[in-house]
Design a protein around this motif. Sequence first.
Motif, short mmCIF file in Angstrom:
data_model
loop_
_atom_site.label_atom_id
_atom_site.label_comp_id
_atom_site.label_asym_id
_atom_site.label_seq_id
_atom_site.Cartn_x
_atom_site.Cartn_y
_atom_site.Cartn_z
N PRO A 37 0.75 -1.33 -0.02
CA PRO A 37 0.01 -0.06 0.11
C PRO A 37 0.77 1.26 0.00
O PRO A 37 0.47 2.19 -0.51
CB PRO A 37 -0.70 -0.29 1.20
CG PRO A 37 -0.99 -1.46 1.62
CD PRO A 37 0.61 -2.15 1.06
N ILE A 38 1.88 1.22 0.78
CA ILE A 38 2.87 2.48 0.82
C ILE A 38 4.19 2.00 0.68
O ILE A 38 4.70 0.98 1.34
CB ILE A 38 2.59 3.06 2.21
CG1 ILE A 38 1.15 3.85 2.31
CG2 ILE A 38 3.38 4.13 2.24
CD1 ILE A 38 0.86 4.36 3.75
N TYR A 40 7.31 2.47 1.88
CA TYR A 40 8.14 2.99 2.99
C TYR A 40 9.67 3.44 2.82
O TYR A 40 10.07 3.99 3.67
CB TYR A 40 7.99 2.15 4.51
CG TYR A 40 6.53 1.98 5.00
CD1 TYR A 40 5.97 3.20 5.77
CD2 TYR A 40 5.67 0.95 4.62
CE1 TYR A 40 5.03 3.06 6.11
CE2 TYR A 40 4.27 1.01 5.11
CZ TYR A 40 4.02 2.05 5.77
OH TYR A 40 2.67 2.11 6.42
N SER B 31 -4.91 4.09 1.74
CA SER B 31 -4.05 4.58 2.32
C SER B 31 -2.89 5.48 1.58
O SER B 31 -2.69 6.55 1.83
CB SER B 31 -3.09 3.45 2.98
OG SER B 31 -3.89 2.67 3.66
N ILE B 32 -2.93 4.93 0.25
CA ILE B 32 -1.88 5.69 -0.71
C ILE B 32 -2.42 7.01 -1.00
O ILE B 32 -1.89 8.11 -0.97
CB ILE B 32 -1.90 4.99 -1.85
CG1 ILE B 32 -1.14 3.30 -1.70
CG2 ILE B 32 -1.18 5.66 -2.95
CD1 ILE B 32 -0.90 2.34 -2.74
N SER B 35 -2.28 9.20 2.17
CA SER B 35 -0.88 9.61 2.54
C SER B 35 -0.66 10.42 1.15
O SER B 35 0.31 11.51 1.62
CB SER B 35 0.05 8.38 2.79
OG SER B 35 1.40 8.54 3.14
N GLY B 102 1.07 5.44 7.18
CA GLY B 102 -0.30 6.06 6.65
C GLY B 102 -0.34 7.51 6.45
O GLY B 102 -1.10 8.36 6.33
N MET B 103 0.97 8.02 6.73
CA MET B 103 1.03 9.61 6.66
C MET B 103 2.61 9.80 6.37
O MET B 103 3.70 8.93 6.75
CB MET B 103 0.88 10.21 8.25
CG MET B 103 1.36 9.75 9.29
SD MET B 103 0.89 10.11 10.84
CE MET B 103 -0.45 9.23 11.31
#
Lengths: 289, 321
Positions: A37-38, A40, B31-32, B35, B102-103
């Motif tokens: 999803p992200i 990092y 989330s993407i 963020s 998430g940020m």
Amino acid sequence: MNSIMKTRYLTGLLVACIAVALIASCKKDSKLPDQTPIDYTAIKTGVPNALDKLTDTLFKTYGVRVFYEFNPRVIDPTTFYVPAQFDKAQLYTKYVIEKTWLEPLSKSFPKFLNDQKPIEFLIVGTGIHFNSINSGTAAGAGLNAQYYRLGMGGVDNLAFTKAGIREHICILYHEHAHQLDQKYGRGYAYDRVSQGTYYQLNYASRTDAQAQTDGFFRAYGGYAPEEDFATSVEAMIRYSKADILKIVAKNAKLATKYQMVYKFYLDKGIDLHQMHDVLDDVVNRLPLQ
Amino acid sequence: MKKLYNLIFLAILFCMVLSCKKEALLDGGQSIERSGKLERDLKAQMHDAKDGWILFVSSLNTDVKTATPFIMKFDTTQNKVSMTSIYGNAVESYFKISASTGMPLLSFSTGSAISSVYEIGGTEITDYFFKIVRVVPDTIVMQSYRQGGTYQKEGGAILKLIRNTKPAWTRDWQQETTKIYTQAPQFFGFYMTANLRYASGEAFTPATIAFLKQSAGNYAFFKASYPTTVNNKQVEPITWAYYATPSTGIGPLGMLGYNSLFCEVSNGYSPASLFSTGPATLQKLFKTNYFLIRKVNATSIDVFALDKDGKEIITGTISLN
């Protein structure tokens, strides 16, 4: 088949058919998503500055990536430290990492550099702490018990003079010695030489001169076998061969360990006495005071 | 009856199968998106603020009623931040934006006044990594990534960067450029009286103080080894003496910063009278850990200090006796 059995059979069949049809109708992804999803690890970088360009050059030339900026993915969040001031990081990268460490090694002992270099080097402003930024005595070696990464703390307080860098390169070799010790092992025989005579935490109350008569290059080497090994390497980078031979003549155990460490490094492709002389020459030619 | 059971069974089965529809909450795309929007807003706000942002940092010492201002201008092309604070004027360092949970994560990625304050401790700055919690017009809300210790929960104080609209105090503070340390020797080595007025109406008994230069040995130590004076080259270490009575004085470490006087409690150094208990006495006496300088006169210095909302809550004069 009686009518009750027939009804149950038909009902069961109907239920099975409906279930199969409904389950089959659930929308399925044609493939699993191939992205987390992200991301990092992504860092939004700006226009590369002069230090970024230098670190890129070092990576391309020597295969060592220098880090001077941090986020929690570079050093884990249970480690506490402060990044170096930019100007200090720039001086350190140019005069310590490039001019005093990588360049002389690549010219004089390329096999040793190629085989034993860490692929990451961290420049840290403060010492490294493990409970909070103000906790306990700072440590440098905590970062260095890893094969692939060498880190040096306290860069903000380093004097960027010829004398300051000449002394600091001894510490860099000391920290790198911990890596080689972890990687290959200093050996069973080494630990037996001074077994039972280590000062442990009482090293702080010993002088270096006293330590040499007790079989260690300096008091900190008397703390434990791993520091004994690392301070031996450090001493061979700090002192000339003639001076080392005078020191080891003070204690037979020290002479034995010196021979072991010297050979350990020779087997890996570097003559520490020659490296001492190379470094004297290199540092003397640095454009610093 | 049996038909009824069968129908109920079928209805339950039907509901269960329907429930296999993917939950929106499990969709990482949200989330993407969230963020990503925060990050876009953050960079846009940073970029658009011509005069930068103001951050007020409170002390953890409850005796201190003021908050220390930092004015920051971000260059999102070069990833540089220029900071003006009691630690220096327009001092440049670097920042990086990466991801937290998430940020976005804002890291003051090279040594700066922020990392220096973190290193000394005792304030809301318990890290130099900050999670970006919210970005709204004229305000960026962020949180220290760590509380300061290994066994403390994640996340420190919530801090706000407020768009700099050049409030009056910024003009008052930055107009005075005299360096007291080098250009106003008349203030060193003499008894002076600090007279303060508090917006709260609290009374203040005039206090006898003195500024003394550090010995050459101490000065060399501070410039080579003490974080605040190593990392902030515009800061000069002094002794900020206080005399409760003519015969009972203390000599804590004080700092002459950019148009400012300040003292900090540092528990990592000794003696305590110089680094911790001494400065704590000054902070309790003045109810602040800093003074901004409004004006340097021939025989006096006009000072003031602000609260976390930028309101001037201490106004005073330090005069030669």
